[in-house]
Design a protein around this motif. Structure first.
Motif, PDB file in Angstrom:
ATOM      1  N   UNK A  83      12.674  -9.544   1.213  1.00  0.00           N
ATOM      2  CA  UNK A  83      12.913  -8.093   1.367  1.00  0.00           C
ATOM      3  C   UNK A  83      13.721  -7.960   2.765  1.00  0.00           C
ATOM      4  N   UNK A  84      14.057  -8.930   3.449  1.00  0.00           N
ATOM      5  CA  UNK A  84      14.822  -9.063   4.868  1.00  0.00           C
ATOM      6  C   UNK A  84      15.910  -9.748   4.902  1.00  0.00           C
ATOM      7  N   UNK A  85      16.844  -9.724   5.849  1.00  0.00           N
ATOM      8  CA  UNK A  85      18.027 -10.601   6.034  1.00  0.00           C
ATOM      9  C   UNK A  85      18.212 -10.399   7.681  1.00  0.00           C
ATOM     10  N   UNK A  86      18.301 -11.810   8.263  1.00  0.00           N
ATOM     11  CA  UNK A  86      18.309 -11.703   9.834  1.00  0.00           C
ATOM     12  C   UNK A  86      19.598 -11.151  10.298  1.00  0.00           C
ATOM     13  N   UNK A  87      19.784 -10.225  11.285  1.00  0.00           N
ATOM     14  CA  UNK A  87      20.920  -9.804  11.901  1.00  0.00           C
ATOM     15  C   UNK A  87      21.369 -10.672  12.935  1.00  0.00           C
ATOM     16  N   UNK A  88      20.331 -11.364  13.688  1.00  0.00           N
ATOM     17  CA  UNK A  88      20.536 -11.831  14.772  1.00  0.00           C
ATOM     18  C   UNK A  88      21.283 -13.265  14.251  1.00  0.00           C
ATOM     19  N   UNK A  89      20.646 -13.917  13.355  1.00  0.00           N
ATOM     20  CA  UNK A  89      21.293 -15.204  12.758  1.00  0.00           C
ATOM     21  C   UNK A  89      22.541 -14.899  12.455  1.00  0.00           C
ATOM     22  N   UNK A  90      23.029 -13.950  11.858  1.00  0.00           N
ATOM     23  CA  UNK A  90      24.410 -13.575  11.219  1.00  0.00           C
ATOM     24  C   UNK A  90      25.182 -13.547  12.357  1.00  0.00           C
ATOM     25  N   UNK A  91      24.856 -12.728  13.387  1.00  0.00           N
ATOM     26  CA  UNK A  91      25.741 -12.442  14.523  1.00  0.00           C
ATOM     27  C   UNK A  91      25.853 -14.077  15.131  1.00  0.00           C
ATOM     28  N   UNK A  92      24.849 -14.706  15.336  1.00  0.00           N
ATOM     29  CA  UNK A  92      25.058 -16.031  15.884  1.00  0.00           C
ATOM     30  C   UNK A  92      26.170 -16.870  15.325  1.00  0.00           C
ATOM     31  N   UNK A  93      26.048 -16.823  13.812  1.00  0.00           N
ATOM     32  CA  UNK A  93      26.850 -17.488  12.957  1.00  0.00           C
ATOM     33  C   UNK A  93      28.085 -17.095  13.115  1.00  0.00           C
ATOM     34  N   UNK A  94      28.650 -15.559  13.552  1.00  0.00           N
ATOM     35  CA  UNK A  94      30.100 -15.206  13.490  1.00  0.00           C
ATOM     36  C   UNK A  94      30.457 -15.827  14.876  1.00  0.00           C
ATOM     37  N   UNK A  95      29.475 -15.626  16.061  1.00  0.00           N
ATOM     38  CA  UNK A  95      30.079 -16.039  17.378  1.00  0.00           C
ATOM     39  C   UNK A  95      30.408 -17.712  17.262  1.00  0.00           C
ATOM     40  N   UNK A  96      29.440 -18.394  16.627  1.00  0.00           N
ATOM     41  CA  UNK A  96      29.739 -19.882  16.679  1.00  0.00           C
ATOM     42  C   UNK A  96      31.020 -20.274  15.905  1.00  0.00           C
ATOM     43  N   UNK A  97      31.516 -19.734  14.909  1.00  0.00           N
ATOM     44  CA  UNK A  97      32.528 -19.631  13.935  1.00  0.00           C
ATOM     45  C   UNK A  97      33.705 -19.108  14.687  1.00  0.00           C
ATOM     46  N   UNK A  98      33.689 -17.943  15.420  1.00  0.00           N
ATOM     47  CA  UNK A  98      34.725 -17.629  16.059  1.00  0.00           C
ATOM     48  C   UNK A  98      35.004 -18.496  17.464  1.00  0.00           C
ATOM     49  N   UNK A  99      34.062 -18.997  17.902  1.00  0.00           N
ATOM     50  CA  UNK A  99      34.260 -19.980  19.145  1.00  0.00           C
ATOM     51  C   UNK A  99      34.919 -21.362  18.565  1.00  0.00           C
ATOM     52  N   UNK A 100      34.468 -21.741  17.419  1.00  0.00           N
ATOM     53  CA  UNK A 100      34.848 -23.139  16.753  1.00  0.00           C
ATOM     54  C   UNK A 100      36.559 -22.655  16.565  1.00  0.00           C
ATOM     55  N   UNK A 101      37.010 -21.545  16.204  1.00  0.00           N
ATOM     56  CA  UNK A 101      38.253 -21.588  15.840  1.00  0.00           C
ATOM     57  C   UNK A 101      39.143 -21.444  17.213  1.00  0.00           C
ATOM     58  N   UNK A 102      38.503 -20.851  18.372  1.00  0.00           N
ATOM     59  CA  UNK A 102      39.119 -21.133  19.562  1.00  0.00           C
ATOM     60  C   UNK A 102      39.147 -22.365  20.145  1.00  0.00           C
ATOM     61  N   UNK A 103      38.154 -23.315  19.894  1.00  0.00           N
ATOM     62  CA  UNK A 103      38.218 -24.451  20.402  1.00  0.00           C
ATOM     63  C   UNK A 103      37.193 -24.532  21.719  1.00  0.00           C
ATOM     64  N   UNK A 104      36.380 -23.749  21.366  1.00  0.00           N
ATOM     65  CA  UNK A 104      35.215 -23.375  22.702  1.00  0.00           C
ATOM     66  C   UNK A 104      33.972 -23.871  22.126  1.00  0.00           C
ATOM     67  N   UNK A 105      33.420 -24.918  22.736  1.00  0.00           N
ATOM     68  CA  UNK A 105      32.088 -25.428  22.513  1.00  0.00           C
ATOM     69  C   UNK A 105      30.973 -24.340  22.550  1.00  0.00           C
ATOM     70  N   UNK A 106      30.194 -24.409  21.777  1.00  0.00           N
ATOM     71  CA  UNK A 106      29.137 -23.424  21.603  1.00  0.00           C
ATOM     72  C   UNK A 106      27.870 -23.660  22.741  1.00  0.00           C
TER      73      UNK A 106
END
Length: 106
Positions: A83-106
């Motif tokens: 009945x739930x989905x995580x907003x924190x894990x979704x936000x972390x996933x977006x940050x990791x993806x955008x960092x990877x695209x910029x070539x920044x290590x998480x």
């Protein structure tokens, strides 16, 4: 032939959500008679509402029950993982993806 009952034992795995984690309801939740002070059938949580996991318990030695505080409603409701989905894990996933695209290590 199955009876359509859930057979998975969730507590054999770690909880999907942790205390303090921000979550969103994926379903409308109505009072099934176990929430005091509200009529049976009354809406407790609406799909899309956001809250925070306060505690984790178990039910029937089989399922995790997440005590979620819905601050905008001023209530705490026991919820199942489905009945739930995580907003924190979704936000972390977006940050990791955008960092990877910029070539920044998480």
């Amino acid at each position: 032939m199955g009876l359509g009952r859930e057979q998975e034992v969730e507590i054999g795995s770690p909880p999907r959500f942790l205390p303090g984690e921000r979550v969103r309801a994926t379903r409308h939740i109505k009072n099934d008679g176990t929430y005091p002070g509200k009529d049976v059938g009354e809406n407790l949580v609406r799909k899309g509402d956001e809250g925070y996991v306060r505690d984790i318990g178990t039910f029937l030695q089989q399922f995790y029950i997440y005590a979620v505080e819905w601050a905008d409603r001023g209530i705490i409701v026991g919820m199942r993982a489905r009945e739930l989905t995580s907003l924190d894990k979704a936000a972390a996933s977006i940050e990791t993806t955008s960092s990877a695209k910029k070539g920044i290590a998480p």
